[in-house]
Motif scaffolding. Structure first.
Motif, short mmCIF file in Angstrom:
data_model
loop_
_atom_site.label_atom_id
_atom_site.label_comp_id
_atom_site.label_asym_id
_atom_site.label_seq_id
_atom_site.Cartn_x
_atom_site.Cartn_y
_atom_site.Cartn_z
N THR A 66 -5.64 -13.65 -30.97
CA THR A 66 -5.07 -13.63 -29.44
C THR A 66 -5.18 -14.75 -28.53
O THR A 66 -4.65 -14.87 -27.61
CB THR A 66 -5.95 -12.47 -28.59
N THR A 67 -5.83 -15.73 -29.32
CA THR A 67 -6.09 -16.97 -28.41
C THR A 67 -5.90 -18.14 -29.45
O THR A 67 -6.40 -18.14 -30.64
CB THR A 67 -7.52 -17.13 -27.92
N ALA A 68 -5.38 -19.30 -29.04
CA ALA A 68 -5.15 -20.59 -29.86
C ALA A 68 -5.46 -21.79 -28.84
O ALA A 68 -5.02 -21.79 -27.76
CB ALA A 68 -3.85 -20.54 -30.29
N SER A 69 -6.27 -22.80 -29.79
CA SER A 69 -6.45 -23.82 -29.10
C SER A 69 -6.02 -25.08 -29.88
O SER A 69 -5.86 -24.84 -31.30
CB SER A 69 -8.16 -24.07 -28.96
N MET A 70 -5.65 -26.29 -29.22
CA MET A 70 -5.26 -27.36 -30.08
C MET A 70 -5.62 -28.54 -29.31
O MET A 70 -5.81 -28.53 -28.25
CB MET A 70 -3.46 -27.33 -30.15
N ASP A 71 -6.02 -29.67 -29.89
CA ASP A 71 -6.50 -30.89 -29.56
C ASP A 71 -5.50 -31.95 -29.53
O ASP A 71 -4.72 -32.18 -30.01
CB ASP A 71 -7.82 -31.25 -30.36
N CYS A 72 -5.72 -32.64 -28.41
CA CYS A 72 -4.96 -34.12 -28.18
C CYS A 72 -5.94 -35.19 -28.26
O CYS A 72 -6.68 -35.31 -27.36
CB CYS A 72 -4.17 -34.00 -27.00
N ILE A 73 -5.98 -35.98 -29.31
CA ILE A 73 -6.77 -36.95 -29.50
C ILE A 73 -6.12 -38.23 -29.07
O ILE A 73 -5.11 -38.60 -29.49
CB ILE A 73 -7.05 -37.21 -30.84
N ALA A 74 -6.82 -38.93 -28.02
CA ALA A 74 -6.16 -40.13 -27.26
C ALA A 74 -6.71 -41.23 -27.72
O ALA A 74 -8.02 -41.23 -27.92
CB ALA A 74 -6.32 -40.01 -25.87
N LYS A 75 -5.85 -42.35 -28.03
CA LYS A 75 -6.55 -43.71 -28.20
C LYS A 75 -5.88 -44.62 -27.25
O LYS A 75 -4.65 -44.45 -27.16
CB LYS A 75 -6.35 -44.06 -29.70
N GLY A 76 -6.66 -45.70 -26.82
CA GLY A 76 -5.97 -46.65 -25.78
C GLY A 76 -5.70 -46.37 -24.48
O GLY A 76 -5.15 -47.13 -23.74
N ILE A 77 -6.67 -45.33 -24.03
CA ILE A 77 -6.68 -44.81 -22.61
C ILE A 77 -8.00 -45.32 -21.94
O ILE A 77 -8.74 -44.77 -22.38
CB ILE A 77 -6.31 -43.49 -22.33
N PRO A 78 -7.88 -46.20 -21.21
CA PRO A 78 -9.11 -46.92 -20.70
C PRO A 78 -10.21 -46.03 -20.16
O PRO A 78 -11.15 -46.12 -20.09
CB PRO A 78 -8.62 -48.24 -20.07
N ASP A 79 -9.50 -45.38 -19.24
CA ASP A 79 -10.35 -44.15 -18.33
C ASP A 79 -9.83 -42.95 -18.61
O ASP A 79 -9.26 -42.11 -17.76
CB ASP A 79 -10.16 -44.65 -16.78
N PHE A 80 -10.22 -42.37 -19.94
CA PHE A 80 -9.74 -41.28 -20.10
C PHE A 80 -9.98 -40.05 -19.26
O PHE A 80 -9.38 -38.99 -19.09
CB PHE A 80 -10.36 -40.92 -21.55
#
Length: 115
Positions: free
Chosen positions: A31-45
């Motif tokens: 009933t619920t789904a989660s997904m990750d977005c992994i960031a590289k190169g963003i200095p102030d995430f």
């Protein structure tokens, strides 16, 4: 099915990489789904604006929300019952879809840019 993919963006001279693993959900199993977005190169995430979109075949991408330094901001306030986003640590942004049904079919992806 819900899918995710890899995105590349340029921010000035620095390259920003947003990486997602493919997630496939079949209605009725969860009933619920989660997904990750992994960031590289963003200095102030923590202050960065991470946007989430949904695309259905033969239609333009639909902007759902973005998360900045704190709370989510939605394209449509009714989305707040369906979608949410949360930043974890120094480079992970998680997107969650609640009460999954057949109307949620599409490709979901993250994006980044400055306002």
């Amino acid at each position: 099915y819900l899918f995710c993919f890899l995105s590349f963006f340029l921010d000035g001279q620095a390259q920003v990489l947003l990486k997602q693993r493919q997630v496939s959900i079949t209605t009725g199993h969860r009933t619920t789904a989660s997904m990750d977005c992994i960031a590289k190169g963003i200095p102030d995430f923590k202050s960065a604006y991470i946007h989430w979109y949904r695309q259905v075949p033969s239609k333009a991408p639909e902007w759902i929300l973005y998360i900045g330094a704190s709370a989510d901001s939605y394209y449509d306030n009714s989305y707040s019952n369906k979608y949410s986003s949360l930043k974890k640590g120094t480079n992970i942004c998680t997107f969650t879809i609640s009460n999954i049904n057949s109307n949620d079919e599409g490709t979901y992806y993250c994006a980044y840019w400055h306002f």
